[in-house]
Design a protein around this motif. Sequence first.
Motif, PDB file in Angstrom:
ATOM      1  N   ASP A  87       0.807  -1.208   0.000  1.00 43.23           N
ATOM      2  CA  ASP A  87       0.000   0.000   0.000  1.00 43.23           C
ATOM      3  C   ASP A  87       0.850   1.272   0.000  1.00 43.23           C
ATOM      4  O   ASP A  87       0.343   2.361   0.242  1.00 43.23           O
ATOM      5  N   ARG A  88       2.159   1.143  -0.272  1.00 41.33           N
ATOM      6  CA  ARG A  88       3.045   2.300  -0.367  1.00 41.33           C
ATOM      7  C   ARG A  88       3.668   2.349  -1.764  1.00 41.33           C
ATOM      8  O   ARG A  88       4.875   2.141  -1.942  1.00 41.33           O
ATOM      9  N   PRO A  89       2.862   2.605  -2.803  1.00 44.73           N
ATOM     10  CA  PRO A  89       3.397   2.571  -4.175  1.00 44.73           C
ATOM     11  C   PRO A  89       4.497   3.593  -4.420  1.00 44.73           C
ATOM     12  O   PRO A  89       5.338   3.390  -5.294  1.00 44.73           O
ATOM     13  N   ALA A  90       4.517   4.697  -3.658  1.00 43.82           N
ATOM     14  CA  ALA A  90       5.542   5.711  -3.879  1.00 43.82           C
ATOM     15  C   ALA A  90       6.944   5.156  -3.650  1.00 43.82           C
ATOM     16  O   ALA A  90       7.909   5.643  -4.246  1.00 43.82           O
ATOM     17  N   GLN A  91       7.044   4.100  -2.823  1.00 42.10           N
ATOM     18  CA  GLN A  91       8.358   3.504  -2.576  1.00 42.10           C
ATOM     19  C   GLN A  91       8.876   2.740  -3.785  1.00 42.10           C
ATOM     20  O   GLN A  91      10.079   2.485  -3.887  1.00 42.10           O
ATOM     21  N   ARG A  92       7.988   2.371  -4.696  1.00 41.95           N
ATOM     22  CA  ARG A  92       8.401   1.634  -5.889  1.00 41.95           C
ATOM     23  C   ARG A  92       8.543   2.523  -7.118  1.00 41.95           C
ATOM     24  O   ARG A  92       9.118   2.121  -8.127  1.00 41.95           O
ATOM     25  N   GLN A  93       8.017   3.714  -7.074  1.00 40.85           N
ATOM     26  CA  GLN A  93       8.053   4.588  -8.242  1.00 40.85           C
ATOM     27  C   GLN A  93       9.467   4.886  -8.755  1.00 40.85           C
ATOM     28  O   GLN A  93       9.657   4.970  -9.972  1.00 40.85           O
ATOM     29  N   PRO A  94      10.470   5.044  -7.875  1.00 41.52           N
ATOM     30  CA  PRO A  94      11.827   5.267  -8.417  1.00 41.52           C
ATOM     31  C   PRO A  94      12.347   4.112  -9.264  1.00 41.52           C
ATOM     32  O   PRO A  94      13.309   4.287 -10.017  1.00 41.52           O
ATOM     33  N   LEU A  95      11.712   2.925  -9.156  1.00 47.48           N
ATOM     34  CA  LEU A  95      12.153   1.763  -9.923  1.00 47.48           C
ATOM     35  C   LEU A  95      11.472   1.678 -11.289  1.00 47.48           C
ATOM     36  O   LEU A  95      11.892   0.880 -12.132  1.00 47.48           O
ATOM     37  N   TRP A  96      10.429   2.470 -11.491  1.00 48.24           N
ATOM     38  CA  TRP A  96       9.657   2.367 -12.719  1.00 48.24           C
ATOM     39  C   TRP A  96      10.537   2.651 -13.938  1.00 48.24           C
ATOM     40  O   TRP A  96      11.296   3.609 -13.975  1.00 48.24           O
ATOM     41  N   GLY A  97      10.409   1.782 -14.908  1.00 48.56           N
ATOM     42  CA  GLY A  97      11.139   1.955 -16.164  1.00 48.56           C
ATOM     43  C   GLY A  97      12.521   1.368 -16.129  1.00 48.56           C
ATOM     44  O   GLY A  97      12.932   0.688 -17.066  1.00 48.56           O
ATOM     45  N   ARG A  98      13.259   1.613 -15.035  1.00 49.88           N
ATOM     46  CA  ARG A  98      14.653   1.154 -14.955  1.00 49.88           C
ATOM     47  C   ARG A  98      14.753  -0.290 -14.465  1.00 49.88           C
ATOM     48  O   ARG A  98      15.563  -1.059 -14.966  1.00 49.88           O
ATOM     49  N   ARG A  99      13.972  -0.639 -13.444  1.00 50.23           N
ATOM     50  CA  ARG A  99      14.019  -1.995 -12.893  1.00 50.23           C
ATOM     51  C   ARG A  99      12.696  -2.730 -13.027  1.00 50.23           C
ATOM     52  O   ARG A  99      12.662  -3.950 -13.100  1.00 50.23           O
ATOM     53  N   LEU A 100      11.604  -1.995 -13.045  1.00 47.66           N
ATOM     54  CA  LEU A 100      10.259  -2.561 -13.096  1.00 47.66           C
ATOM     55  C   LEU A 100       9.469  -1.808 -14.147  1.00 47.66           C
ATOM     56  O   LEU A 100       9.376  -0.580 -14.104  1.00 47.66           O
TER      57      LEU A 100
END
Length: 482
Positions: A87-100
């Motif tokens: 429930d904390r999607p902001a913690q994954r946003q830095p990974l978008w595109g580069r890792r996920l």
Amino acid sequence: MNTPSHTTSSEASGEVLLRVEDLTVRAGARVLLRPLSLALHAGEALVLLGESGAGKSLLAQAIMGTLPSGLQAGGQVVIEGRASAADRPAQRQPLWGRRLAMLPQEPAQALDPLMRLQPQLALVHHHLRGAAPAEAAARAGAALTEAGLGAAARQFPWQVSGGMAQRAAAAIALAGGARLLLVDEPTKGLDAHWRDRCVALLQQLRREGGAVLVITHDLQVARALGGRLMVLREGECVEQGDTARVLAAPAHAFTRALIAADPSGWPDAELPTRAPAGEPVVRAEALGKQFCGRWLFDRLDLAIGRGERLAVQGPSGCGKSTLGNLLLGLLAPDRGRVRRAAGLSPWALQKLYQDPLGSFAPTVALADALGDVGRRHRLDAAALRRLLEALQIDEGLLARRPAQVSGGELQRLALARVLWTGPALLFADEPTSRLDPLTQQQALALLARETARLDFALLLVTHDADVARAMAPHTLHPSAPV
């Protein structure tokens, strides 16, 4: 039931790129996805099968952190060792595109309608890969050419076919170099050539040390990908294991029914059609249309009357949707003309759009959207309820907005809405592409029954030759020489 993750010894030795622990999705007090755990190792593929609305897309959205508003995720998501609460999607946003990275079910959710295709892709190469603007543009052009979109590179997303938009969105999803890729129905709207090309790209990512989680209703795609298979039903996993083994010898009754409903196994259908009496509903004479300086089709003659069924097939981008838009009067031909029967009501010519999300007002609850249609055309509400029941649509879904239901559920709602109006001609553009085999079989059976009962003409666009064979005695190929 919370089924534990399954890995083989060879897979378990690889790096874990994704681990999901007790992931849930809720809409208030209602549980949409029950606690589910899984792991994806480098070089691995996990295929999700299941009924429409079972929670497959919700699982991918919860992992990515892109759940629609009003839905809540629980559990934990671990990406390359980096743990975050679901429930904390902001913690994954830095990974978008580069890792996920994720290829969503609808290209409209991945493409900016106000930007041309090449600049969109160039932005990914510039911001995520660090390429200079000129180099980024060159890379984007080369990738689009490889995807068969060189001639469409300067087009806006709304100017290309659904299959072409799907390929453009896939190129953008892959461009950032993420090792973990989530793809939702990546081959819908694609002909066999581009479907195989898509599978080859996913296999290449695996060979290069990546991993893919693939949601699909296409059993051919599942077999070609191999890896592991997970079957979801009503928000929980009912079976999983090696893909080849599960498809060859399914243990659960639902999995067996799902496989048995694949169009390739349908018996040859006897579909009586009535010869049109008098003038056809619509007639095309020497019809031609150009796109990007080339003829999609030219000198095409066509006539279809009430009670007739005609399948429309051809490669992605050959003009199938364009043909329907010409017949319906949504586009003007570059050559030839279209004649429509006299005395038709303004709503007698109807279209089922390839993108169901784009055919509903995004901020209006589904119940209000359907209610507006009923009031506008003075339709019987009981008839709509019968259609919803036949399509196995829970009326509780109508309180939601379009983005809050699955693509398959929205596609069935669009089918119910258009049948409710009692058309004289229905142009159905890939009307079951978001549906699992079981639901697709039920929806197409209803469409065939309603065609006969209401005596309307049906033009059905499909890339599936088995669906075309089952639904129509004749097939039109717009791009074929005429």
